[in-house]
Design a protein around this motif. Structure first.
Motif, PDB file in Angstrom:
ATOM      1  N   CYS A 124       0.841  -1.191   0.000  1.00  0.00           N
ATOM      2  CA  CYS A 124       0.000   0.000   0.000  1.00  0.00           C
ATOM      3  C   CYS A 124       0.879   1.244   0.000  1.00  0.00           C
ATOM      4  CB  CYS A 124      -0.938   0.000   1.194  1.00  0.00           C
ATOM      5  SG  CYS A 124      -0.113  -0.261   2.781  1.00  0.00           S
ATOM      6  N   SER A 125       0.249   2.382  -0.239  1.00  0.00           N
ATOM      7  CA  SER A 125       0.929   3.662  -0.207  1.00  0.00           C
ATOM      8  C   SER A 125      -0.046   4.672   0.360  1.00  0.00           C
ATOM      9  CB  SER A 125       1.350   4.063  -1.624  1.00  0.00           C
ATOM     10  OG  SER A 125       1.939   5.339  -1.606  1.00  0.00           O
ATOM     11  N   ALA A 126       0.392   5.437   1.375  1.00  0.00           N
ATOM     12  CA  ALA A 126      -0.519   6.387   2.016  1.00  0.00           C
ATOM     13  C   ALA A 126       0.269   7.400   2.825  1.00  0.00           C
ATOM     14  CB  ALA A 126      -1.496   5.647   2.927  1.00  0.00           C
ATOM     15  N   GLU A 127      -0.394   8.472   3.190  1.00  0.00           N
ATOM     16  CA  GLU A 127       0.171   9.374   4.181  1.00  0.00           C
ATOM     17  C   GLU A 127      -0.017   8.687   5.528  1.00  0.00           C
ATOM     18  OE1 GLU A 127      -1.492  13.275   4.136  1.00  0.00           O
ATOM     19  OE2 GLU A 127      -0.717  13.719   2.147  1.00  0.00           O
ATOM     20  N   ARG A 143      -2.616  -3.412   4.006  1.00  0.00           N
ATOM     21  CA  ARG A 143      -3.348  -4.150   2.977  1.00  0.00           C
ATOM     22  C   ARG A 143      -2.594  -5.444   2.698  1.00  0.00           C
ATOM     23  NH1 ARG A 143      -3.715  -1.547  -2.493  1.00  0.00           N
ATOM     24  NH2 ARG A 143      -2.522  -3.270  -3.286  1.00  0.00           N
ATOM     25  N   ASN A 202       0.457   5.576   8.115  1.00  0.00           N
ATOM     26  CA  ASN A 202       0.616   4.130   7.983  1.00  0.00           C
ATOM     27  C   ASN A 202      -0.517   3.545   7.152  1.00  0.00           C
ATOM     28  OD1 ASN A 202       1.992   1.787   8.347  1.00  0.00           O
ATOM     29  ND2 ASN A 202       1.986   1.881  10.564  1.00  0.00           N
ATOM     30  N   CYS A 203      -0.314   2.371   6.600  1.00  0.00           N
ATOM     31  CA  CYS A 203      -1.360   1.710   5.814  1.00  0.00           C
ATOM     32  C   CYS A 203      -1.234   0.203   5.975  1.00  0.00           C
ATOM     33  CB  CYS A 203      -1.273   2.110   4.345  1.00  0.00           C
ATOM     34  SG  CYS A 203       0.288   1.709   3.531  1.00  0.00           S
ATOM     35  N   ILE A 234       5.287   3.699   1.991  1.00  0.00           N
ATOM     36  CA  ILE A 234       5.083   2.752   0.891  1.00  0.00           C
ATOM     37  C   ILE A 234       5.497   1.380   1.405  1.00  0.00           C
ATOM     38  CG2 ILE A 234       5.768   2.072  -1.428  1.00  0.00           C
ATOM     39  CD1 ILE A 234       6.419   5.067  -1.910  1.00  0.00           C
ATOM     40  N   ASN A 236       4.961  10.037   3.922  1.00  0.00           N
ATOM     41  CA  ASN A 236       4.374   9.056   3.020  1.00  0.00           C
ATOM     42  C   ASN A 236       4.998   7.704   3.306  1.00  0.00           C
ATOM     43  OD1 ASN A 236       2.692  10.783   1.432  1.00  0.00           O
ATOM     44  ND2 ASN A 236       4.571  11.595   0.533  1.00  0.00           N
TER      45      ASN A 236
END
Length: 111
Positions: free
Chosen positions: A26-29, A34, A31-32, A60, A58
């Motif tokens: 995943c990629s997000a501002e 998936r 934490n993420c 990744i 960010n």
């Protein structure tokens, strides 16, 4: 009961080694999370943090074939790698096989 537990452990361990590594992709501002099954050639789960000045961080997360060298980290980017299922999470989501083994052994001895 003890005999069944002793036969169950090797089957669990053998079955888990045949599966592909699972990582968060995943990629997000911030934490993420998936969970994704990586392809068979994947050896690492990667996490990269990119924080440009005055901007939010960010994150990744991905499957990887190689682990980045510490010297590859740059001023605004840091990376890390690990090699167990879903290890590129901030929370540990998998059971430790050592702890599982000790737990089953303890049950076996206490009966």
């Amino acid at each position: 009961m003890r005999t069944y537990l002793l036969w169950l452990l090797p089957l669990i361990l053998l079955g888990s080694s045949a599966q592909a590594l699972q990582c968060h992709e995943c990629s997000a501002e911030g934490n993420c999370y998936r969970p994704t099954s990586c392809n068979d050639m994947t050896r690492y789960c990667l996490t990269s943090w990119y924080t440009p000045p005055g901007q939010p961080m960010n994150v990744i997360k991905t499957c990887g074939y190689t682990c980045p060298d510490v010297n590859q980290n740059q001023t605004y980017t840091k990376s890390s790698c690990c090699n167990t299922d879903l290890c590129n999470s901030t929370m540990s989501l998998h059971a430790s096989w050592g702890l599982l083994t000790l737990s089953i052994w303890y049950i076996y001895l206490s009966q």
